[in-house]
Enzyme design. Sequence first.
Site, PDB file in Angstrom:
ATOM      1  N   TYR A 149      86.605  -0.221   8.524  1.00  0.00           N
ATOM      2  CA  TYR A 149      87.029  -1.403   9.294  1.00  0.00           C
ATOM      3  C   TYR A 149      86.409  -2.667   8.706  1.00  0.00           C
ATOM      4  O   TYR A 149      87.089  -3.691   8.536  1.00  0.00           O
ATOM      5  CB  TYR A 149      86.591  -1.198  10.743  1.00  0.00           C
ATOM      6  CG  TYR A 149      86.752  -2.358  11.682  1.00  0.00           C
ATOM      7  CD1 TYR A 149      87.981  -2.602  12.297  1.00  0.00           C
ATOM      8  CD2 TYR A 149      85.673  -3.169  12.011  1.00  0.00           C
ATOM      9  CE1 TYR A 149      88.119  -3.644  13.204  1.00  0.00           C
ATOM     10  CE2 TYR A 149      85.809  -4.214  12.906  1.00  0.00           C
ATOM     11  CZ  TYR A 149      87.033  -4.446  13.510  1.00  0.00           C
ATOM     12  OH  TYR A 149      87.167  -5.474  14.417  1.00  0.00           O
ATOM     13  N   LYS A 153      88.344  -5.905   7.236  1.00  0.00           N
ATOM     14  CA  LYS A 153      88.158  -7.250   7.777  1.00  0.00           C
ATOM     15  C   LYS A 153      87.680  -8.223   6.700  1.00  0.00           C
ATOM     16  O   LYS A 153      88.054  -9.406   6.695  1.00  0.00           O
ATOM     17  CB  LYS A 153      87.182  -7.213   8.953  1.00  0.00           C
ATOM     18  CG  LYS A 153      87.728  -6.526  10.192  1.00  0.00           C
ATOM     19  CD  LYS A 153      88.950  -7.237  10.744  1.00  0.00           C
ATOM     20  CE  LYS A 153      89.353  -6.710  12.112  1.00  0.00           C
ATOM     21  NZ  LYS A 153      90.529  -7.418  12.656  1.00  0.00           N
ATOM     22  N   ILE A 182      82.173  -8.080  21.817  1.00  0.00           N
ATOM     23  CA  ILE A 182      82.829  -8.797  22.911  1.00  0.00           C
ATOM     24  C   ILE A 182      82.829  -7.884  24.127  1.00  0.00           C
ATOM     25  O   ILE A 182      83.165  -6.699  24.021  1.00  0.00           O
ATOM     26  CB  ILE A 182      84.278  -9.169  22.563  1.00  0.00           C
ATOM     27  CG1 ILE A 182      84.360  -9.872  21.202  1.00  0.00           C
ATOM     28  CG2 ILE A 182      84.874 -10.054  23.650  1.00  0.00           C
ATOM     29  CD1 ILE A 182      85.787 -10.076  20.717  1.00  0.00           C
TER      30      ILE A 182
END
Length: 256
Positions: A149, A153, A182
């Site tokens: 990932y 990114k 988050i």
Amino acid sequence: MALKADFEGKTAVVTGAGGGLGSAIVAQLAERGARIVGCDRSADALASPHIASRHVFDLLDRASIEAAIRALLDRDGVPDILISNAGWSRAETIDALTADRIEQELDLNLTGVMTFADPIVKAMAGRGAGSAVFVSSVNAIAHFGNPAYAAAKAGINAYAKAIAVELGRSGVRANVVCPGSIRTAAWDHRLANNPEILARLKRLYPLGRIVNPSEVAEAVAFLASDRASGITGAVLPVDAGVTAGYLPFIEDILGA
């Protein structure tokens, strides 16, 4: 500050529109006047009343992406704004990687994202105006796990800069927001397994907390808006300070 007219008369495409962050982005842009074109993997995820037009496709399925692009441009026209938000990761460490997982995470978080964004930003350039904001991750800046990932990114950051440089004179801006952790439902399964994990996580952040979806959405909205008309190719962490430095080193080593 009231920003109700930021996106009046503008169309914004938002991918991953039904997720925790996507929903916050949709709400902020809609409240500021945008007509929202929502994209996600299922129609159920696009139930928000803020969404005016809906397109369902899978970033792992090239044929469905290409069909969605054709339908989107035909039905909704060339958007003024593209918010590329969709993404996903499950392989959290190098030990967890397999060839299949590497392929899946790169296909979803990089290849699929670029396949969807490419014809849209080119259409914006053909029209002479447009703003793209890519939701990347602090994992693209420093290593916090999720290696495939993170690699994807980092590729998104590079892709956004390519758009900024090559299409800038055609009126297209491209910027990146890199959130830290988050507080969305994505943390629920970890909290169920270990209720103490959030407190341990917060210790790593200079602000003593992780960010919430509206804080990230605020940065996305700013970069998408004409208030950021002189900004392109920027990579903006919204991370409660985690990429600025490692606070436990100060506390545990220097303060010991």
